[in-house]
Motif scaffolding. Structure first.
Motif, PDB file in Angstrom:
ATOM      1  N   ALA A  70       0.822  -1.204   0.000  1.00  0.00           N
ATOM      2  CA  ALA A  70       0.000   0.000   0.000  1.00  0.00           C
ATOM      3  C   ALA A  70       0.859   1.260   0.000  1.00  0.00           C
ATOM      4  O   ALA A  70       0.569   2.233  -0.707  1.00  0.00           O
ATOM      5  N   GLN A  71       1.941   1.237   0.780  1.00  0.00           N
ATOM      6  CA  GLN A  71       2.810   2.410   0.827  1.00  0.00           C
ATOM      7  C   GLN A  71       3.491   2.657  -0.526  1.00  0.00           C
ATOM      8  O   GLN A  71       3.627   3.808  -0.958  1.00  0.00           O
ATOM      9  N   GLU A  72       3.881   1.596  -1.174  1.00  0.00           N
ATOM     10  CA  GLU A  72       4.498   1.746  -2.488  1.00  0.00           C
ATOM     11  C   GLU A  72       3.528   2.378  -3.472  1.00  0.00           C
ATOM     12  O   GLU A  72       3.888   3.274  -4.252  1.00  0.00           O
ATOM     13  N   GLU A  73       2.283   1.920  -3.441  1.00  0.00           N
ATOM     14  CA  GLU A  73       1.268   2.484  -4.334  1.00  0.00           C
ATOM     15  C   GLU A  73       0.987   3.941  -3.984  1.00  0.00           C
ATOM     16  O   GLU A  73       0.855   4.800  -4.870  1.00  0.00           O
ATOM     17  N   PHE A  74       0.888   4.225  -2.697  1.00  0.00           N
ATOM     18  CA  PHE A  74       0.633   5.584  -2.226  1.00  0.00           C
ATOM     19  C   PHE A  74       1.712   6.532  -2.734  1.00  0.00           C
ATOM     20  O   PHE A  74       1.413   7.591  -3.322  1.00  0.00           O
ATOM     21  N   GLY A  92       4.155  10.614  -6.350  1.00  0.00           N
ATOM     22  CA  GLY A  92       5.200  10.990  -7.303  1.00  0.00           C
ATOM     23  C   GLY A  92       4.631  11.493  -8.616  1.00  0.00           C
ATOM     24  O   GLY A  92       5.144  12.452  -9.213  1.00  0.00           O
ATOM     25  N   GLN A  93       3.560  10.861  -9.087  1.00  0.00           N
ATOM     26  CA  GLN A  93       2.912  11.308 -10.320  1.00  0.00           C
ATOM     27  C   GLN A  93       2.315  12.701 -10.147  1.00  0.00           C
ATOM     28  O   GLN A  93       2.409  13.550 -11.051  1.00  0.00           O
ATOM     29  N   ASN A 103       4.846  19.952 -11.178  1.00  0.00           N
ATOM     30  CA  ASN A 103       6.072  20.603 -11.653  1.00  0.00           C
ATOM     31  C   ASN A 103       6.018  20.879 -13.155  1.00  0.00           C
ATOM     32  O   ASN A 103       6.525  21.905 -13.628  1.00  0.00           O
ATOM     33  N   ARG A 104       5.407  19.972 -13.904  1.00  0.00           N
ATOM     34  CA  ARG A 104       5.270  20.209 -15.357  1.00  0.00           C
ATOM     35  C   ARG A 104       4.371  21.409 -15.627  1.00  0.00           C
ATOM     36  O   ARG A 104       4.660  22.229 -16.520  1.00  0.00           O
ATOM     37  N   LEU A 153      -3.946  20.171  -8.373  1.00  0.00           N
ATOM     38  CA  LEU A 153      -3.506  18.774  -8.416  1.00  0.00           C
ATOM     39  C   LEU A 153      -3.105  18.238  -7.048  1.00  0.00           C
ATOM     40  O   LEU A 153      -3.050  17.029  -6.850  1.00  0.00           O
ATOM     41  N   LEU A 154      -2.792  19.121  -6.124  1.00  0.00           N
ATOM     42  CA  LEU A 154      -2.178  18.694  -4.869  1.00  0.00           C
ATOM     43  C   LEU A 154      -3.148  17.883  -4.009  1.00  0.00           C
ATOM     44  O   LEU A 154      -4.339  18.193  -3.930  1.00  0.00           O
TER      45      LEU A 154
END
Length: 229
Positions: free
Chosen positions: A112-116, A121-122, A128-129, A143-144
């Motif tokens: 779950a943490q990896e997915e979170f 990150g996305q 930033n883009r 977006l935040l």
């Protein structure tokens, strides 16, 4: 999460006792103030708490710096209306490397943490883009996530704090604002123990749960509450 008591009304317990006593005293306010020894303050405030006569508690205020909390928490916090708030602005502050609050249930599960964090990150990359394309921060912030960390200054009077504790120290309160409530309680008890001797969840202070059918069925004990101090 960090909570720091920045300032408070000087001699808060003396202020409350004087305000309450003045209602029934023929003397001038200055005389009432001068006559309140620490022992008399305790006796008078104990009576106010026992009688539920808490309007004099509104004369003292406490100002806190609160950091490392999420936007999800701050949205709950401002529902407590008899208070003043100043929060870091996502309109003006660049969130190019925002930190996040990770819920304990997510942190306890590696998958779950990896997915979170992948999704965070996305979002970070997308923010930033957009700003690199010249999109104003006030628009890129859409977006935040709620997990985005924030900081704020909060000022609340003693009566409002007692109400805040009765709701947010409850086991059924959302985990993050419950943690905040207990931390704030720790800070005010240091400087005004008489005012906050009955500060805590409704099940302990009022002797009954305020959640009705939604009760957790596990009322706090005095030992548990003292352990949080």
């Amino acid at each position: 999460m960090e909570v720091k008591l920045l300032s408070h009304t000087p001699e808060p317990e003396r202020v409350v006792a004087t305000a309450a006593r003045l209602c029934y005293a023929p003397q001038a306010a200055e005389e009432v103030w001068a006559g309140f020894t620490p022992e008399k303050q305790q006796e008078f405030i104990d009576k106010l708490v026992d009688y539920g006569h808490l309007s004099p508690f509104e004369h003292v205020a406490f100002t806190f710096a609160i950091t490392g909390v999420s936007r999800a928490l701050s949205h709950q916090l401002v529902r407590h209306r008899i208070a003043s708030y100043s929060q870091r602005s996502q309109r003006y502050v660049n969130e190019a490397a925002f930190a996040v609050v990770v819920p304990p249930t997510v942190a306890a599960d590696p998958v779950a943490q990896e997915e979170f964090m992948r999704v965070i990150g996305q979002i970070q990359a997308g923010y930033n883009r957009l700003t690199a394309l010249g999109i104003p921060k006030e628009d890129a912030r859409y977006l935040l996530p709620n997990a985005c960390q924030t900081q704020l200054i909060m000022t609340m009077n003693a009566r409002s704090l007692l109400h805040f504790f009765s709701l947010r120290c409850c086991r059924r309160a959302q985990w993050e604002i419950r943690a905040l409530a207990w931390k704030i309680r720790q800070e005010v008890i240091k400087v005004a123990p008489l005012l906050f001797r009955e500060a805590g969840p409704a099940c302990l202070v009022q002797g009954k749960c305020s959640e009705g059918a939604m009760t957790c069925g596990r009322p706090y004990t005095r030992e548990e509450v003292d352990g949080e101090a």
